[in-house]
Design a protein around this motif. Structure first.
Motif, PDB file in Angstrom:
ATOM      1  N   ASP A  34       0.820  -1.213   0.000  1.00 30.01           N
ATOM      2  CA  ASP A  34       0.000   0.000   0.000  1.00 30.01           C
ATOM      3  C   ASP A  34       0.854   1.264   0.000  1.00 30.01           C
ATOM      4  N   SER A  35       1.845   1.320   0.885  1.00 28.46           N
ATOM      5  CA  SER A  35       2.679   2.525   0.962  1.00 28.46           C
ATOM      6  C   SER A  35       3.546   2.659  -0.290  1.00 28.46           C
ATOM      7  N   ILE A  52       9.707  -8.938  -4.006  1.00 30.68           N
ATOM      8  CA  ILE A  52       8.474  -9.541  -4.538  1.00 30.68           C
ATOM      9  C   ILE A  52       7.524  -9.930  -3.410  1.00 30.68           C
ATOM     10  N   ASN A  53       8.082 -10.450  -2.319  1.00 28.15           N
ATOM     11  CA  ASN A  53       7.262 -11.017  -1.248  1.00 28.15           C
ATOM     12  C   ASN A  53       6.997  -9.966  -0.173  1.00 28.15           C
ATOM     13  N   LEU A  54       5.887  -9.224  -0.307  1.00 24.28           N
ATOM     14  CA  LEU A  54       5.528  -8.187   0.650  1.00 24.28           C
ATOM     15  C   LEU A  54       4.421  -8.687   1.572  1.00 24.28           C
ATOM     16  N   PRO A  55       4.289  -8.135   2.773  1.00 25.29           N
ATOM     17  CA  PRO A  55       3.331  -8.667   3.746  1.00 25.29           C
ATOM     18  C   PRO A  55       1.869  -8.538   3.315  1.00 25.29           C
ATOM     19  N   ASP A  56       1.559  -7.563   2.463  1.00 26.33           N
ATOM     20  CA  ASP A  56       0.163  -7.364   2.078  1.00 26.33           C
ATOM     21  C   ASP A  56      -0.076  -7.586   0.583  1.00 26.33           C
ATOM     22  N   GLY A  57       0.860  -8.272  -0.080  1.00 26.87           N
ATOM     23  CA  GLY A  57       0.659  -8.541  -1.499  1.00 26.87           C
ATOM     24  C   GLY A  57       1.955  -8.864  -2.214  1.00 26.87           C
ATOM     25  N   SER A  58       1.900  -8.874  -3.526  1.00 23.13           N
ATOM     26  CA  SER A  58       3.057  -9.221  -4.343  1.00 23.13           C
ATOM     27  C   SER A  58       3.678  -7.977  -4.966  1.00 23.13           C
ATOM     28  N   GLY A  59       5.002  -7.979  -4.999  1.00 21.70           N
ATOM     29  CA  GLY A  59       5.707  -6.893  -5.662  1.00 21.70           C
ATOM     30  C   GLY A  59       5.389  -6.813  -7.142  1.00 21.70           C
ATOM     31  N   MET A  60       4.897  -7.908  -7.710  1.00 23.29           N
ATOM     32  CA  MET A  60       4.496  -7.896  -9.113  1.00 23.29           C
ATOM     33  C   MET A  60       3.397  -6.855  -9.359  1.00 23.29           C
TER      34      MET A  60
END
Length: 225
Positions: A34-35, A52-60
């Motif tokens: 989000d940020s 790529i592996n973010l806590p609230d979604g994918s870096g893609m």
């Protein structure tokens, strides 16, 4: 040059940030999707280091956002996922490079420099405009009449204007690029005028055949004189 690190591992983020700040880059960060979307939606960067592996979604999703909004930031994927499929997917989605964790900070720095050369200097360390030669590696600006003695901000301003030759650069865009996104809280941009004034004087001293034109109330444009 301005870099955004999108990374949720605090120690990794701090190490990357410390390394790049020592190289003289303006470095900002985001630790979640989000940020990160908020930042890339409002500000422009020369390079994005993307986990790529973010806590609230994918870096893609960041790559897709950049592509959808026609943004031209260079992107280096920084991820523990080092499989061929992830690498190909990231590159096909718009990333420029891929570096797998763990890595040495010297390698990260080299990858960032290489990407910036490709993006801003067409693969070279040198940018030539008229009789002025800007060396991004040595941080020098010279003509046949001598070398300009520039501080870090003056060099960054000159480089940014040079890579946007003949294009009008607003004061806010210039301030944000050289001083970081917190500059949007400034009441005015008089500090930019001071730097531009010094640059003009130094360009004249080495008889550079370029000039920095002011567009009243808007910004500046670098052109051949």
């Amino acid at each position: 040059m301005k870099i955004l690190i999108i990374e949720d591992e605090k120690d990794m983020l701090q190490n990357m940030q410390d390394t790049l700040v020592k190289q003289g880059y303006i470095v900002e960060s985001a630790s979640d999707l989000d940020s990160a979307i908020s930042k890339v939606g409002v500000y422009d960067y020369d390079c994005i280091l993307l986990d790529i592996n973010l806590p609230d979604g994918s870096g893609m999703d960041i790559l897709n956002f950049l592509k959808k909004n026609d943004k031209t930031e260079g992107v280096i994927i920084v991820s523990a996922r080092n499989s061929l499929d992830d690498r190909i997917r990231g590159l096909n989605t718009g990333a420029d490079d891929y570096i797998a964790k763990p890595f040495h900070m010297a390698e990260l720095n080299a990858r960032v420099k290489a990407l910036l050369r490709r993006k801003n200097f067409e693969g070279s360390d040198l940018l030539k405009i008229g009789n002025l030669c800007i060396d991004s590696e040595k941080h020098t600006s010279t003509t046949q009449h001598g070398e300009m003695e520039l501080n870090r901000k003056e060099f960054d301003i000159l480089t940014y204007l040079a890579t946007n030759q003949d294009r009008l650069v607003s004061k806010s865009a210039l301030a944000e690029h050289v001083w970081g996104d917190h500059i949007d809280q400034a009441d005015n941009f008089e500090f930019i005028y001071s730097q531009i004034k010094n640059l003009r004087k130094k360009l004249k001293e080495v008889k550079a055949d370029i000039e920095i034109k002011a567009v009243y109330g808007i910004g500046y444009k670098l052109t051949l004189s």
